[in-house]
Design an enzyme around this catalytic site. Structure first.
Site, PDB file in Angstrom:
ATOM      1  N   PHE A 135       0.863  -1.188   0.000  1.00 13.71           N
ATOM      2  CA  PHE A 135       0.000   0.000   0.000  1.00 13.71           C
ATOM      3  C   PHE A 135       0.892   1.228   0.000  1.00 13.71           C
ATOM      4  O   PHE A 135       1.771   1.379   0.845  1.00 13.71           O
ATOM      5  CB  PHE A 135      -0.921   0.032   1.223  1.00 13.71           C
ATOM      6  CG  PHE A 135      -1.907   1.173   1.144  1.00 13.71           C
ATOM      7  CD1 PHE A 135      -3.076   1.056   0.398  1.00 13.71           C
ATOM      8  CD2 PHE A 135      -1.654   2.383   1.778  1.00 13.71           C
ATOM      9  CE1 PHE A 135      -3.971   2.126   0.283  1.00 13.71           C
ATOM     10  CE2 PHE A 135      -2.539   3.453   1.672  1.00 13.71           C
ATOM     11  CZ  PHE A 135      -3.703   3.316   0.920  1.00 13.71           C
ATOM     12  N   ASP A 220       9.324   2.821   1.442  1.00 13.94           N
ATOM     13  CA  ASP A 220       8.156   3.581   1.877  1.00 13.94           C
ATOM     14  C   ASP A 220       7.951   3.309   3.365  1.00 13.94           C
ATOM     15  O   ASP A 220       7.425   2.271   3.755  1.00 13.94           O
ATOM     16  CB  ASP A 220       6.926   3.162   1.054  1.00 13.94           C
ATOM     17  CG  ASP A 220       5.669   3.917   1.498  1.00 13.94           C
ATOM     18  OD1 ASP A 220       5.752   4.710   2.459  1.00 13.94           O
ATOM     19  OD2 ASP A 220       4.613   3.707   0.872  1.00 13.94           O
ATOM     20  N   LYS A 249       2.679  10.087   8.320  1.00 12.88           N
ATOM     21  CA  LYS A 249       2.026   9.597   9.534  1.00 12.88           C
ATOM     22  C   LYS A 249       2.687  10.112  10.821  1.00 12.88           C
ATOM     23  O   LYS A 249       2.487  11.249  11.207  1.00 12.88           O
ATOM     24  CB  LYS A 249       1.966   8.078   9.513  1.00 12.88           C
ATOM     25  CG  LYS A 249       0.969   7.543   8.464  1.00 12.88           C
ATOM     26  CD  LYS A 249       0.712   6.074   8.656  1.00 12.88           C
ATOM     27  CE  LYS A 249      -0.163   5.467   7.588  1.00 12.88           C
ATOM     28  NZ  LYS A 249      -1.585   5.635   7.804  1.00 12.88           N
TER      29      LYS A 249
HETATM   30  N1  PLP Z   1       2.469   4.413   2.256  1.00 13.47           N
HETATM   31  C1  PLP Z   1       2.224   3.585   3.282  1.00 13.47           C
HETATM   32  C2  PLP Z   1       3.212   2.519   3.613  1.00 13.47           C
HETATM   33  C3  PLP Z   1       1.055   3.710   4.026  1.00 13.47           C
HETATM   34  O1  PLP Z   1       0.807   2.862   5.034  1.00 13.47           O
HETATM   35  C4  PLP Z   1       0.155   4.730   3.680  1.00 13.47           C
HETATM   36  C5  PLP Z   1      -1.114   4.891   4.426  1.00 13.47           C
HETATM   37  O2  PLP Z   1      -1.561   4.029   5.122  1.00 13.47           O
HETATM   38  C6  PLP Z   1       0.452   5.580   2.599  1.00 13.47           C
HETATM   39  C7  PLP Z   1       1.632   5.399   1.919  1.00 13.47           C
HETATM   40  C8  PLP Z   1      -0.485   6.684   2.196  1.00 13.47           C
HETATM   41  O3  PLP Z   1      -0.454   7.690   3.144  1.00 13.47           O
HETATM   42  P1  PLP Z   1      -1.611   8.795   3.181  1.00 13.47           P
HETATM   43  O4  PLP Z   1      -2.864   8.101   3.573  1.00 13.47           O
HETATM   44  O5  PLP Z   1      -1.118   9.790   4.199  1.00 13.47           O
HETATM   45  O6  PLP Z   1      -1.684   9.383   1.801  1.00 13.47           O
END
Ligand code: PLP
Length: 398
Positions: A135, A220, A249
């Site tokens: 994700f 990520d 986050k």
């Molecule tokens: N990357 C990872 C690993 C995530 O867990 C998330 C959200 O859960 C995102 C990107 C996307 O972040 P956002 O919801 O702040 O756009």
């Protein structure tokens, strides 16, 4: 349904499957709903409220900056932005930083950076190898990079240039690499896919392959960064350094901000290549600076590692006692409890009843991601609630 929930159903896009609770106040690891009921918050804004709700560090940074300077745009210099960039660089293996407002935005930035790098340094290579189940966000490019087909189908056609291989399989990455490959993008631990922890050598093997093939490794760490796994950055636990790193986050302590970091050799953006009106605004960067400084100065990551061990012991105890639990997995303060069947929603609702907020990350799994400042007593209290809920579920199933 309360009045607020009924009202929302009239006005809001119904994109969320919400719990039937309207939260109005938070303090530390606890939140209260509009009926005055108290909950232990093991969702923590989906791993964002890293220092707990309304931590004095966050509140004073917010109020101080709100009455000084809130927003200026990227057209001028801003002190909080520079201070946060410097703190990030000095405490990581990366060299340059760009700020945006969310995780998805910084991953989108990482994809653009990798494509530009591929164009300039690898004969036009543009493809990114990603993991099944991953994700990375909800923009068109980031959901394409993600591994959830349900997120993609309504939005076809999708941007090209993403290849998916099984997670935790370095050999599959090696096989998928060709002249078009610019980068590999992975989460050190897959969060949204259900807290999938790879074997200890996975990232080291992937790093070695990226070096050999001359491609970038993008990690990520939107979910795993800033102490969540028991190290400031999750990749430190695996002894690797990414070329590109994404954070969001937990770095804002609940305030929206994302950071894209890169090593100098691939920091190929030049003026006009990328930007964001709100990205790096003084309000968010001052709060994030204060959160990150607090996390570093107080070794919050070290504390998470110790608390994580305690939680692991308690969760393994649950697994021993309840045949409904088929597996517990995680690191630091990011854990999943895998259940024998699609029981997660029922278990989540039962926890809610008992005053515990947990996430049903999959139909078969609960995810725990409390604020990093959670106490051992609060961890024990949460486990006891889950223990009771599992006992009741087993009784109902029998
Ligand atoms: N990357 C990872 C690993 C995530 O867990 C998330 C959200 O859960 C995102 C990107 C996307 O972040 P956002 O919801 O702040 O756009």
């Amino acid at each position: 349904m309360t009045d607020w929930q009924e009202l929302e159903s009239r006005y809001f896009f119904s994109v969320y499957k919400r719990l039937p609770v309207t939260l109005v106040r938070g303090q530390g690891v606890r939140v209260w709903d509009d009926q005055g009921k108290e909950y232990l918050d093991f969702i923590a804004g989906i791993a964002t409220v890293s220092l707990g709700h309304c931590h004095p560090v966050v509140v004073s940074a917010l109020t101080e900056q709100a009455s000084t300077l809130i927003h200026v745009s990227g057209l001028v210099y801003s002190v909080p932005q520079v201070r946060l960039a410097q703190l990030l660089v000095e405490n990581s293996s990366l060299d340059r930083v760009f700020f945006a407002n969310s995780g998805g935005e910084v991953v989108e930035g990482a994809i653009k950076l990798a494509r530009k790098w591929g164009k300039e340094k690898r004969d036009g290579a543009y493809q990114i190898i990603c993991a099944q189940g991953a994700f990375h966000g909800r923009t068109l490019a980031t959901l394409t990079a993600g591994g959830n087909e349900k997120h993609k189908l309504p939005y076809l056609p999708l941007p090209e240039g993403f290849v998916h291989v099984p997670f935790d399989d370095a050999e599959a990455i090696r096989r998928a690499t060709d002249a078009k490959t610019a980068a590999v993008m992975l989460e050190p631990v897959q969060g949204e896919a259900g807290v999938n922890v790879p074997h200890d050598d996975y990232l080291r093997q992937v790093r070695a392959w990226c070096d050999e093939a001359g491609i970038l490794l993008i990690l990520d760490e939107v979910q795993t960064g800033i102490g969540r796994l028991g190290a400031l950055f999750g990749h430190q636990l695996y002894g690797v350094e990414p070329d590109v790193l994404t954070l969001a986050k937990g770095i804002g302590g609940g305030v929206p901000i994302g950071a894209l970091l890169a090593k100098e050799h691939c920091a190929v953006f030049v003026p006009g290549d990328h930007g964001s009106t709100f990205g790096g605004n003084p309000l968010a960067t001052h709060v994030a600076y204060s959160v990150l400084k607090y996390v570093i100065d107080n070794d919050i990551a070290g504390q998470v590692a110790a608390k994580g061990q305690h939680l692991e012991g308690r969760l393994r105890g649950l697994a021993d006692r309840h045949s409904l639990v088929t597996e517990v997995r995680g690191r630091g303060l990011l854990w999943a409890i895998e259940l024998d069947g699609e029981l997660a929603e029922t278990a989540q609702r039962a926890c809610l009843e008992k005053g515990l907020l947990v996430n049903n990350v999959k139909p078969t799994a609960l995810r725990l991601m409390p604020p990093l400042v959670v106490s051992q007593e609060e961890l024990d209290q949460a486990v006891e609630i889950i223990d009771g809920v599992l006992g009741k579920l087993a009784g109902e199933k029998a």
